[in-house]
Design an enzyme around this catalytic site. Sequence first.
Site, PDB file in Angstrom:
ATOM      1  N   ARG A 160       0.798  -1.219   0.000  1.00 54.39           N
ATOM      2  CA  ARG A 160       0.000   0.000   0.000  1.00 54.39           C
ATOM      3  C   ARG A 160       0.836   1.278   0.000  1.00 54.39           C
ATOM      4  O   ARG A 160       0.451   2.281   0.599  1.00 54.39           O
ATOM      5  CB  ARG A 160      -0.970   0.013   1.184  1.00 54.39           C
ATOM      6  CG  ARG A 160      -1.966  -1.119   1.195  1.00 54.39           C
ATOM      7  CD  ARG A 160      -2.859  -1.108  -0.048  1.00 54.39           C
ATOM      8  NE  ARG A 160      -3.634  -2.344  -0.108  1.00 54.39           N
ATOM      9  CZ  ARG A 160      -3.232  -3.430  -0.757  1.00 54.39           C
ATOM     10  NH1 ARG A 160      -2.095  -3.430  -1.429  1.00 54.39           N
ATOM     11  NH2 ARG A 160      -3.950  -4.517  -0.761  1.00 54.39           N
ATOM     12  N   SER A 239     -11.242   0.985   3.356  1.00 56.78           N
ATOM     13  CA  SER A 239     -10.448   0.598   4.533  1.00 56.78           C
ATOM     14  C   SER A 239      -9.750   1.826   5.096  1.00 56.78           C
ATOM     15  O   SER A 239      -9.009   2.501   4.389  1.00 56.78           O
ATOM     16  CB  SER A 239      -9.409  -0.461   4.153  1.00 56.78           C
ATOM     17  OG  SER A 239     -10.043  -1.649   3.725  1.00 56.78           O
ATOM     18  N   GLU A 356      -4.936   4.580   6.154  1.00 55.67           N
ATOM     19  CA  GLU A 356      -4.698   4.350   4.732  1.00 55.67           C
ATOM     20  C   GLU A 356      -5.003   5.570   3.875  1.00 55.67           C
ATOM     21  O   GLU A 356      -4.258   5.858   2.936  1.00 55.67           O
ATOM     22  CB  GLU A 356      -5.515   3.143   4.252  1.00 55.67           C
ATOM     23  CG  GLU A 356      -5.234   2.767   2.808  1.00 55.67           C
ATOM     24  CD  GLU A 356      -5.809   1.417   2.436  1.00 55.67           C
ATOM     25  OE1 GLU A 356      -6.255   1.263   1.297  1.00 55.67           O
ATOM     26  OE2 GLU A 356      -5.780   0.495   3.280  1.00 55.67           O
TER      27      GLU A 356
END
EC number: 1.3.1.98
Length: 364
Positions: A160, A239, A356
Amino acid sequence: MTTLAELTTMRVGGEAHLLLAPATADELVEATLDAWGSGEAWMLLGGGSNMVVADEGFDGTVIRVLTRGIEQLSEENGRVRLRVEAGEPWDALVEYTVQNGLTGIEALSGIPGSSGAAPVQNIGAYGQEISTSLVAIDFLDYLSGERQRITAADLGFDYRTSVLKQGKQGLVLAIELELGRSTDGLGAPVAYAQLASSLGVTLGDRVPLALVRDTVLALRSSKGMVLDPADPDSVSCGSFFTNPIVGENFARTLPEQAPRWANAPEPSSVAVPLGEEPAAPPVQTDFRVKLSAAWLIEKAGITRGFSLPGSRAAISTKHTLAIVNTGGATAAEVAELGRYVQTRVFSEFGVRMHAEPVLVGVSL
């Protein structure tokens, strides 16, 4: 005046000092260079699906990246290269590839946002990541003001993240992908257990591309992870926390039932001549383990639908990884709930949770 709440999926954020929406790629470059040259604050905005903007708004120029288009560059030996403009919605791109028998990103169906933003955090889901299909990006560099072609190998992809998220500033103008041509209508081998279970197959099996896409969309929808005006749980950033990656020794201190996955590459194969003893394998000194953020949140006592007293931000009723705006929530309320989750998980397990989405004028 348009607020950033109207342009982001979390539906929070005040006004921008100046909001621009260039219509063409050339106009996008020109507007971006002008903003950089002004010396004022600037921000690029694609689909707005992965950011939380402060209630005070943004005191600078916001440039919307809306350029669209998908072009096939070449096809050779069953591999197809595509150039995709940065403003092309990601899921529209995935739908295009499935309809045209191209495999490699079908498990990334339903992810909101724009194609240009996809490499920034190396989007991934259900066993696929964009890093495995990306060839290069067309990039406008902030420091030099020049257009560059940056290969995937130079983007520093990791879980990520990429160099684009770690400090390299500029504008992704387009991405170049290399995908497989499916001659039998089947997708890539299924590489994620939950997806395999939903499909009723075993890991490594191949199933029709369209079936993979439909199944992934259904899975994401069941978690509120597909934008849907009829689903209040989809008013989110998806998320909100990444799965923590910790050292193996620390992971051993967690409860035995805590889900964990090895996050280190397999040792490379070594050819040894007949009659010779193989050398001892190198000592693995940086073995890492990926944990389940959802499990940690739930076991820290935070349930689906949880909210702080008086707050309009809440944990999704479908998935503990998502923070949702239940109606009229402020960025401050979203951040407050995020900090509360971080505190509870750290207090219970000693694990630091990292957000995130991109936080603009907001801190956890």
